[in-house]
Design a protein around this motif. Structure first.
Motif, PDB file in Angstrom:
ATOM      1  N   ALA A 274       2.784 -33.729   8.697  1.00 45.69           N
ATOM      2  CA  ALA A 274       3.837 -33.825   9.883  1.00 45.69           C
ATOM      3  C   ALA A 274       5.065 -34.568   8.997  1.00 45.69           C
ATOM      4  CB  ALA A 274       3.438 -34.936  10.802  1.00 45.69           C
ATOM      5  N   GLN A 275       5.094 -35.377   8.279  1.00 41.88           N
ATOM      6  CA  GLN A 275       6.265 -35.870   7.474  1.00 41.88           C
ATOM      7  C   GLN A 275       6.726 -34.667   6.612  1.00 41.88           C
ATOM      8  OE1 GLN A 275       5.065 -39.296   5.181  1.00 41.88           O
ATOM      9  NE2 GLN A 275       5.836 -40.548   6.865  1.00 41.88           N
ATOM     10  N   VAL A 276       6.050 -33.762   6.146  1.00 41.02           N
ATOM     11  CA  VAL A 276       6.514 -32.709   5.176  1.00 41.02           C
ATOM     12  C   VAL A 276       7.280 -31.842   6.259  1.00 41.02           C
ATOM     13  CG1 VAL A 276       6.040 -30.715   3.837  1.00 41.02           C
ATOM     14  CG2 VAL A 276       4.744 -32.855   3.460  1.00 41.02           C
ATOM     15  N   SER A 277       6.736 -31.563   7.263  1.00 43.74           N
ATOM     16  CA  SER A 277       7.451 -30.819   8.374  1.00 43.74           C
ATOM     17  C   SER A 277       8.691 -31.157   8.883  1.00 43.74           C
ATOM     18  CB  SER A 277       6.527 -30.354   9.533  1.00 43.74           C
ATOM     19  OG  SER A 277       5.575 -29.373   9.179  1.00 43.74           O
ATOM     20  N   GLU A 278       8.768 -32.736   8.914  1.00 46.10           N
ATOM     21  CA  GLU A 278      10.100 -33.357   9.525  1.00 46.10           C
ATOM     22  C   GLU A 278      11.205 -33.276   8.179  1.00 46.10           C
ATOM     23  OE1 GLU A 278      11.879 -37.409  10.904  1.00 46.10           O
ATOM     24  OE2 GLU A 278      10.199 -37.354   9.716  1.00 46.10           O
ATOM     25  N   VAL A 279      10.765 -33.308   7.016  1.00 48.79           N
ATOM     26  CA  VAL A 279      11.519 -32.915   5.851  1.00 48.79           C
ATOM     27  C   VAL A 279      11.914 -31.802   5.941  1.00 48.79           C
ATOM     28  CG1 VAL A 279      11.763 -32.926   3.153  1.00 48.79           C
ATOM     29  CG2 VAL A 279      10.512 -34.929   4.404  1.00 48.79           C
ATOM     30  N   ASP A 280      11.264 -30.840   6.007  1.00 47.61           N
ATOM     31  CA  ASP A 280      11.394 -29.368   6.327  1.00 47.61           C
ATOM     32  C   ASP A 280      12.680 -29.088   7.017  1.00 47.61           C
ATOM     33  OD1 ASP A 280      10.724 -26.269   5.495  1.00 47.61           O
ATOM     34  OD2 ASP A 280      10.757 -26.659   7.790  1.00 47.61           O
ATOM     35  N   HIS A 281      12.376 -29.549   8.561  1.00 50.77           N
ATOM     36  CA  HIS A 281      13.416 -29.432   9.473  1.00 50.77           C
ATOM     37  C   HIS A 281      14.718 -29.923   9.277  1.00 50.77           C
ATOM     38  CE1 HIS A 281      15.169 -29.950  13.494  1.00 50.77           C
ATOM     39  NE2 HIS A 281      15.554 -31.096  13.205  1.00 50.77           N
ATOM     40  N   HIS A 282      14.919 -31.233   8.782  1.00 56.49           N
ATOM     41  CA  HIS A 282      16.148 -31.675   8.166  1.00 56.49           C
ATOM     42  C   HIS A 282      16.709 -31.076   6.958  1.00 56.49           C
ATOM     43  CE1 HIS A 282      16.557 -34.766  11.305  1.00 56.49           C
ATOM     44  NE2 HIS A 282      15.096 -35.087  11.077  1.00 56.49           N
ATOM     45  N   CYS A 283      15.821 -30.564   5.831  1.00 53.41           N
ATOM     46  CA  CYS A 283      16.416 -29.754   4.848  1.00 53.41           C
ATOM     47  C   CYS A 283      16.925 -28.374   5.597  1.00 53.41           C
ATOM     48  CB  CYS A 283      15.437 -29.458   4.002  1.00 53.41           C
ATOM     49  SG  CYS A 283      14.823 -30.911   2.886  1.00 53.41           S
ATOM     50  N   GLY A 284      16.419 -27.975   6.346  1.00 49.99           N
ATOM     51  CA  GLY A 284      17.137 -26.935   7.221  1.00 49.99           C
ATOM     52  C   GLY A 284      18.468 -27.096   7.650  1.00 49.99           C
ATOM     53  N   ARG A 285      18.555 -28.333   8.356  1.00 44.33           N
ATOM     54  CA  ARG A 285      19.774 -28.455   8.778  1.00 44.33           C
ATOM     55  C   ARG A 285      20.952 -28.936   7.600  1.00 44.33           C
ATOM     56  NH1 ARG A 285      19.875 -33.932  10.748  1.00 44.33           N
ATOM     57  NH2 ARG A 285      21.899 -33.604  11.743  1.00 44.33           N
ATOM     58  N   ILE A 286      20.616 -29.130   6.624  1.00 47.68           N
ATOM     59  CA  ILE A 286      21.602 -29.510   5.669  1.00 47.68           C
ATOM     60  C   ILE A 286      22.017 -28.199   4.850  1.00 47.68           C
ATOM     61  CG2 ILE A 286      21.855 -30.339   3.258  1.00 47.68           C
ATOM     62  CD1 ILE A 286      19.809 -32.578   3.926  1.00 47.68           C
ATOM     63  N   LEU A 287      20.886 -27.119   4.591  1.00 44.49           N
ATOM     64  CA  LEU A 287      21.177 -25.941   4.123  1.00 44.49           C
ATOM     65  C   LEU A 287      22.100 -24.975   5.400  1.00 44.49           C
ATOM     66  CD1 LEU A 287      17.685 -25.102   2.787  1.00 44.49           C
ATOM     67  CD2 LEU A 287      19.832 -25.686   1.491  1.00 44.49           C
TER      68      LEU A 287
END
Length: 466
Positions: A274-287
């Motif tokens: 779940a933490q990895v997926s949250e990081v993934d979500h916010h990395c997507g926002r930055i990209l």
């Protein structure tokens, strides 16, 4: 020609195999999988120390921990240390680190005091998500002061001891216990997590950067325990479907308590993923912000971590000795401007984390200082070379490990040795150092590690013959 921007998405405690693009079918990482498809994935990427502080300073200096004299936790990084932002600063770069840096011990200091910048122009430093009065708390207080109690996961044990000894009272109701082996829902609104803070402030820095090339390090704390994530990310997972590690019979027979039962291992993975997926979500926002600003093709993106996590393998959580793959092998995703863009490229070349700094300097057209001990990865990333190193070194106080394509060899200061054959035993459970069948390879590995230790000796430069 303008030098490229550099974005480093830097996680804490992320195993190499905890991404979809690295073969994990249980975890959901669509944005990072897309990033991998647009650039390069280096599958054999090893950090030089299996815990936070030494690994991080090694990564940002391009030097071995032993060269820096920082091989274990709790050693303050000298303020004059030559870091990547300092190497880039003379060449017009504006730089920022948002979130975790961990160049100072964090449990026994007042986080309201200005932090040394270590060459960064902007430093919004927050080493843990919520227990300290730092940049993260200030960010939450500015927009939602009513949620201050909700963001703390509880005091780290050493911090609790320091608070008690000095009578520190910060006005925050910290949870009585931290539960590092169980998934927990974040107690506040999901837009106030530490991961959201890192992403939002990194995005603000990118928006504020115009003419100058920039370096931005987004220092995510996740997926470090305790495994706390917004409920919507926990809800992505049905833990009953997770595949679990395969233990040798003698290890399986001594699995202790509920934490290492099948149910306990699945629950740990639920929080971690779940933490990895949250990081993934916010990395997507930055990209996505890079896309919106038309900056994608002029920005190098690095996604990696400081070390991994056993996540229940070897009947333990966390990281450290003897630097097995679960602890020392982490993801490295690299996306770079289209002039040398080879989409979806994958490499099994052995790479060390200290190779990233000279690679970035090489790309930026900046001289690599003689103190840097890494090697540029450009030949591998451009397809000009299939191999990079014959082995990677992971080291800490009192021991060094050599990781080749087949073996992990560990030598301790006491003279004790260990050897694992990863072809036969990828989980690193059976030490074959005393097996006569491996005697010849063991001797070769001793020699190989010794030559690397000698080659890594770093002395002050001489100014003339005498």
């Amino acid at each position: 020609m303008k030098r490229p921007n550099i974005l480093i998405l830097y996680c804490d405690q992320l195993r190499w195999d905890a991404l979809g693009c690295n073969g994990n079918r249980d975890v959901k990482t669509p944005n990072l999988d897309r990033l991998a498809s647009q650039g390069s994935t280096l599958r054999r990427f090893f950090v030089q120390n299996p815990v936070c502080m030494p690994s991080r300073v090694s990564f940002l200096t391009g030097q071995y921990p032993s060269t820096l004299g920082i091989t274990h936790m709790g050693v303050p990084v000298p303020q004059e240390t030559l870091t990547l932002p300092r190497m880039l600063g003379n060449y017009g770069y504006r730089s920022a680190n948002v979130g975790k840096l961990h160049f100072l011990p964090h449990a026994n200091r007042d986080h309201r005091e200005p932090h040394p910048r270590y060459g960064f122009d902007v430093l919004e430093e927050s080493d843990e998500p919520g227990p300290y009065e730092d940049a993260y708390r200030a960010w939450v207080r500015r927009q939602a002061p009513e949620h201050m109690d909700a963001i703390s996961p509880g005091l780290p044990p050493a911090a609790a001891t320091w608070y008690k000894a000095l009578g520190v009272k910060d006005g925050i109701r910290h949870p009585d216990e931290r539960h590092p082996k169980h998934a927990q829902a974040f107690r506040g609104p999901s837009h106030l997590t530490h991961t959201a803070f890192v992403a939002n402030r990194a995005m603000d820095f990118i928006r504020e950067s115009h003419e100058q090339p920039w370096l931005c390090v987004a220092g995510f704390y996740s997926p470090h325990s305790p495994w706390i994530a917004p409920q919507e990310f926990l809800d992505l997972y049905n833990s009953s479907t997770f595949r679990l590690p395969k233990f040798p019979p003698e290890v399986d027979a001594r699995r202790p308590g509920t934490d290492y039962s099948d149910e306990g291992l699945r629950e740990a993975r639920r929080g971690y993923y779940a933490q990895v997926s949250e990081v993934d979500h916010h990395c997507g926002r930055i990209l996505s912000l890079l896309d919106e600003r038309g900056a994608t093709e002029e920005t190098i993106v690095i996604f990696t971590a400081d070390h991994g996590d056993w996540l229940g393998e070897h009947l333990k959580h966390g990281k450290g000795y003897p630097g097995s793959d679960q602890a020392s092998r982490v993801p490295l995703l690299v996306r770079y401007p289209s002039a040398i863009w080879q989409t979806g490229q994958e490499s099994d070349a052995i790479v060390e984390a200290l190779d990233v700094v000279p690679t970035l300097l090489d790309w930026a057209g900046v001289p690599v200082p003689p103190s840097v001990q890494g090697r540029s990865l450009l030949p591998v990333l451009t397809g000009a070379a299939d191999t990079h190193r014959d082995a990677a070194v992971t080291e800490a106080r009192g021991w060094k490990a050599l990781r080749t394509a087949r073996y992990r060899y560990v030598c301790e200061a006491s003279g004790a040795e260990h050897l694992w054959d990863l072809d036969a035993d990828p989980g690193e459970y059976h030490d074959v150092v005393a097996d006569p069948a491996y005697a010849e390879d063991l001797a070769a590995l001793r020699h190989q590690l010794l030559t690397k230790v000698i080659a890594s000796e770093h002395v002050l430069p001489r100014v003339w013959n005498y």
